[in-house]
Design a protein around this motif. Structure first.
Motif, PDB file in Angstrom:
ATOM      1  N   PRO B  37       0.832  -1.217   0.000  1.00  0.00           N
ATOM      2  CA  PRO B  37       0.000   0.000   0.000  1.00  0.00           C
ATOM      3  C   PRO B  37       0.862   1.261   0.000  1.00  0.00           C
ATOM      4  N   ALA B  38       0.223   2.373  -0.255  1.00  0.00           N
ATOM      5  CA  ALA B  38       0.937   3.651  -0.222  1.00  0.00           C
ATOM      6  C   ALA B  38       1.352   3.991   1.197  1.00  0.00           C
ATOM      7  N   HIS B  39       2.391   4.780   1.321  1.00  0.00           N
ATOM      8  CA  HIS B  39       2.853   5.302   2.621  1.00  0.00           C
ATOM      9  C   HIS B  39       3.260   4.209   3.598  1.00  0.00           C
ATOM     10  N   GLN B  40       3.784   3.128   3.081  1.00  0.00           N
ATOM     11  CA  GLN B  40       4.226   2.049   3.951  1.00  0.00           C
ATOM     12  C   GLN B  40       5.750   1.945   3.927  1.00  0.00           C
ATOM     13  N   GLU B  41       6.315   1.678   5.089  1.00  0.00           N
ATOM     14  CA  GLU B  41       7.770   1.584   5.170  1.00  0.00           C
ATOM     15  C   GLU B  41       8.284   0.276   4.592  1.00  0.00           C
ATOM     16  N   LYS B  57       6.564  -1.125  -9.858  1.00  0.00           N
ATOM     17  CA  LYS B  57       5.472  -0.220 -10.187  1.00  0.00           C
ATOM     18  C   LYS B  57       5.244   0.689  -8.991  1.00  0.00           C
ATOM     19  N   GLY B  58       4.952   1.938  -9.252  1.00  0.00           N
ATOM     20  CA  GLY B  58       4.713   2.894  -8.182  1.00  0.00           C
ATOM     21  C   GLY B  58       5.985   3.661  -7.826  1.00  0.00           C
ATOM     22  N   TRP B  59       5.816   4.623  -6.921  1.00  0.00           N
ATOM     23  CA  TRP B  59       6.959   5.439  -6.499  1.00  0.00           C
ATOM     24  C   TRP B  59       7.268   5.183  -5.034  1.00  0.00           C
ATOM     25  N   ALA B  60       8.521   5.423  -4.686  1.00  0.00           N
ATOM     26  CA  ALA B  60       8.931   5.369  -3.286  1.00  0.00           C
ATOM     27  C   ALA B  60       9.926   6.491  -3.047  1.00  0.00           C
ATOM     28  N   CYS B  61      10.271   6.727  -1.814  1.00  0.00           N
ATOM     29  CA  CYS B  61      11.318   7.697  -1.541  1.00  0.00           C
ATOM     30  C   CYS B  61      12.103   7.291  -0.305  1.00  0.00           C
ATOM     31  N   SER B  62      13.393   7.616  -0.321  1.00  0.00           N
ATOM     32  CA  SER B  62      14.201   7.387   0.876  1.00  0.00           C
ATOM     33  C   SER B  62      14.464   8.719   1.542  1.00  0.00           C
ATOM     34  N   TYR B  63      14.431   8.712   2.852  1.00  0.00           N
ATOM     35  CA  TYR B  63      14.609   9.961   3.583  1.00  0.00           C
ATOM     36  C   TYR B  63      15.279   9.679   4.912  1.00  0.00           C
ATOM     37  N   LYS B  64      15.787  10.734   5.498  1.00  0.00           N
ATOM     38  CA  LYS B  64      16.357  10.634   6.832  1.00  0.00           C
ATOM     39  C   LYS B  64      15.585  11.572   7.739  1.00  0.00           C
ATOM     40  N   LEU B  65      15.361  11.116   8.938  1.00  0.00           N
ATOM     41  CA  LEU B  65      14.663  11.922   9.928  1.00  0.00           C
ATOM     42  C   LEU B  65      15.685  12.517  10.888  1.00  0.00           C
ATOM     43  N   LEU B  66      15.537  13.792  11.199  1.00  0.00           N
ATOM     44  CA  LEU B  66      16.413  14.412  12.188  1.00  0.00           C
ATOM     45  C   LEU B  66      15.732  14.379  13.542  1.00  0.00           C
ATOM     46  N   ILE B  97      12.969   3.922   3.767  1.00  0.00           N
ATOM     47  CA  ILE B  97      12.362   3.970   2.443  1.00  0.00           C
ATOM     48  C   ILE B  97      10.876   3.680   2.613  1.00  0.00           C
ATOM     49  N   VAL B  98      10.051   4.564   2.107  1.00  0.00           N
ATOM     50  CA  VAL B  98       8.608   4.352   2.166  1.00  0.00           C
ATOM     51  C   VAL B  98       8.025   4.440   0.759  1.00  0.00           C
ATOM     52  N   THR B  99       6.898   3.784   0.586  1.00  0.00           N
ATOM     53  CA  THR B  99       6.195   3.919  -0.680  1.00  0.00           C
ATOM     54  C   THR B  99       5.466   5.266  -0.709  1.00  0.00           C
ATOM     55  N   VAL B 100       5.414   5.854  -1.859  1.00  0.00           N
ATOM     56  CA  VAL B 100       4.676   7.110  -2.038  1.00  0.00           C
ATOM     57  C   VAL B 100       3.277   6.790  -2.551  1.00  0.00           C
ATOM     58  N   THR B 101       3.223   5.856  -3.461  1.00  0.00           N
ATOM     59  CA  THR B 101       1.951   5.361  -3.991  1.00  0.00           C
ATOM     60  C   THR B 101       1.871   3.877  -3.664  1.00  0.00           C
ATOM     61  N   GLU B 102       0.787   3.258  -4.039  1.00  0.00           N
ATOM     62  CA  GLU B 102       0.784   1.808  -3.993  1.00  0.00           C
ATOM     63  C   GLU B 102       1.913   1.321  -4.902  1.00  0.00           C
ATOM     64  N   ALA B 103       2.544   0.241  -4.511  1.00  0.00           N
ATOM     65  CA  ALA B 103       3.712  -0.186  -5.278  1.00  0.00           C
ATOM     66  C   ALA B 103       3.738  -1.697  -5.417  1.00  0.00           C
ATOM     67  N   PRO B 173       8.550  13.783 -23.691  1.00  0.00           N
ATOM     68  CA  PRO B 173       8.960  15.198 -23.592  1.00  0.00           C
ATOM     69  C   PRO B 173       7.807  16.113 -23.189  1.00  0.00           C
ATOM     70  N   ALA B 174       6.590  15.624 -23.287  1.00  0.00           N
ATOM     71  CA  ALA B 174       5.452  16.443 -22.876  1.00  0.00           C
ATOM     72  C   ALA B 174       5.303  16.473 -21.358  1.00  0.00           C
ATOM     73  N   GLY B 175       5.742  15.409 -20.700  1.00  0.00           N
ATOM     74  CA  GLY B 175       5.631  15.378 -19.248  1.00  0.00           C
ATOM     75  C   GLY B 175       5.496  13.967 -18.713  1.00  0.00           C
ATOM     76  N   TYR B 176       5.079  13.873 -17.475  1.00  0.00           N
ATOM     77  CA  TYR B 176       4.943  12.566 -16.837  1.00  0.00           C
ATOM     78  C   TYR B 176       4.032  12.650 -15.624  1.00  0.00           C
ATOM     79  N   ALA B 177       3.538  11.483 -15.218  1.00  0.00           N
ATOM     80  CA  ALA B 177       2.732  11.413 -14.012  1.00  0.00           C
ATOM     81  C   ALA B 177       3.656  11.463 -12.806  1.00  0.00           C
ATOM     82  N   CYS B 178       3.342  12.336 -11.878  1.00  0.00           N
ATOM     83  CA  CYS B 178       4.218  12.539 -10.723  1.00  0.00           C
ATOM     84  C   CYS B 178       3.365  12.628  -9.461  1.00  0.00           C
ATOM     85  N   PRO B 179       3.352  11.570  -8.674  1.00  0.00           N
ATOM     86  CA  PRO B 179       2.426  11.485  -7.541  1.00  0.00           C
ATOM     87  C   PRO B 179       2.930  12.180  -6.277  1.00  0.00           C
ATOM     88  N   LEU B 180       3.986  12.964  -6.401  1.00  0.00           N
ATOM     89  CA  LEU B 180       4.539  13.606  -5.202  1.00  0.00           C
ATOM     90  C   LEU B 180       3.675  14.782  -4.771  1.00  0.00           C
TER      91      LEU B 180
END
Lengths: 246, 246
Positions: B37-41, B57-66, B97-103, B173-180
């Motif tokens: 699911p989305a927003h899952q670690e 399939k889907g997007w994820a992101c890695s981040y660090k928490l301060l 690393i968490v999912t941004v969308t369903e993945a 070149p026209a663009g892309y889907a960006c779920p951020l």
DNA sequence: CGGCAAGTTGAACCGCCTCAATGACGGTGG
DNA sequence: CCACCGTCATTGAGGCGGTTCAACTTGCCG
């Protein structure tokens, strides 16, 4: 055979226990150990080279140049670091590496590395791990620049360099020799050298740390870590191995 | 066997020609493809796990928490990316690393990876190369945050995501889907979401690019590259292979 | 002694942040 | 079907951190 390899071996050992055979193989991996003058390019941005080095002595830094002449230092390199792994693996390197001081390096060829991977996978794993650690340092650096104040960021960098140097026996809790100019450090921290100068004063005057005449000395390391909101999980856990009992 | 592997294969191919045997081995490397699911670690900062994933399939992101709750997004991940290599190699991972969308992801074990390295060194090399590219993206990101204005930095990020998505056929070149969300993108760029919002307007109003309703669309890609002072040597050179003739 | 690089200090400006409020949308329960 | 809510996007006003420009100093090397 030259004992200048010590830092590299020492660092690898911290990540992965090495046996005698590994060390022998390590020596066959590198070739042509030599001295390089200060301020000399080891790897040039956008110039295909495919060369890598083990840094035995001296400091170096990798940076990227922008079109408008701005410079961002991506990482500093201290003895024991493996430079240019990326340059071996990718067709084009996207950053330059220059020596900061006079340095002693050994060259590593793609063939030498590949041979190591085949003959001593354990060793290869250790090399990969150090590469990962250096990448982790870049990410931590990104956090610094993106989300910390100039003061916290500067404190953080001084501590990080301390830990990395301690790993190879070149720093004590009192401080370490640091040949960086304020301009260079500022280019790493995403600050102007003018502002960095003021920030350094705001670390010196409260009695936290001093950076002067090529030396960083800690007056209050604990307080400095507070300022930096330091969480060295990516570095501190290492460096607690047998080699670093001091 | 599931064709969701396509993105990963497509991406690897761009770096290193693969033969049929490689692709078969690739399929033995991964296990347990599943939806998240989305927003899952996927990987938790500072929690030892030793798991890695291929993102299909889907997007994820890695981040660090301060400690103060601030967040710095280190990297975004799009289909075809290999997540958590660091987590396999190092005892402790320093970012989440968490999912941004369903993945949809496949898990990769250390054993699976090690087996691949033994049986198909060429393939292992390709995997290492993609890891290097992702590290290069982090470094480029560091330059963004350290030395570019908010406007140039934002433009640069939009273009970088475009190139990475194009590599796996998910952008034109026209663009892309960006779920951020703007907040997430701001955390990557080292900005507040409020300021990012104003910056986006200063890209939209001059007719350069629009980011709205989950889509990035380019009105003037060339102009945008000018604003970003884009030098995509680390990314552009790739993506010109046979798979990307479009 | 002259020259250059690096460090230090001051003053004014501006990019980005903070705090605050409002609008747009989708989901949920009455 | 609508009232209520949370999340995200948008806009305004004011303040601060860091930059820019401009001296001046210090140390090193020829």
């Amino acid at each position: 055979m030259p004992h200048v390899h010590d830092c590299f071996i020492r660092k690898l050992s911290a990540f992965h226990p090495l046996i005698g055979q590994d060390i022998a193989r390590l020596r066959t991996m590198v070739s042509s150990t030599r001295a390089i003058p200060a301020h000399q390019e080891l790897i040039h941005q956008a110039r295909p080279g495919g060369r890598a080095f083990v840094l035995h002595k001296g400091w170096a830094c990798s940076y990227k140049l922008l079109r408008d002449g701005e410079r961002q230092v991506v990482d500093f390199h201290v003895p024991g670091d493996f430079l240019g792994l990326r340059d071996l693996l990718l067709p084009v390197c996207d950053r330059s590496i220059v020596t900061v001081t006079e340095a002693i390096v050994s060259e590593v060829s793609l063939q030498g590395l590949a041979r190591t991977f085949q003959q001593a996978p354990r060793l290869a794993l250790a090399v990969l791990r150090t590469a990962c650690i250096e990448e982790a340092a870049v990410a931590e650096h990104l956090v610094d620049v993106g989300r910390r104040s100039a003061r916290a960021r500067t404190a953080h960098m001084l501590i990080e360099l301390y830990l990395r140097l301690r790993l190879v026996g070149l720093a004590s809790p009192a401080g370490y020799a640091c040949p960086l100019s304020q301009g260079l450090l500022a280019d790493a921290l995403g600050l102007t050298s003018i502002h960095l100068n003021r920030v350094l004063r705001r670390l010196r005057e409260p009695g936290l740390a001093t950076f002067r005449n090529g030396f960083v000395s800690f007056q209050d390391l604990h307080g400095l870590k507070e300022v930096a909101a330091f969480d060295g999980s990516y570095l501190e856990q290492i460096g607690t191995g047998p080699l670093l009992a001091a």
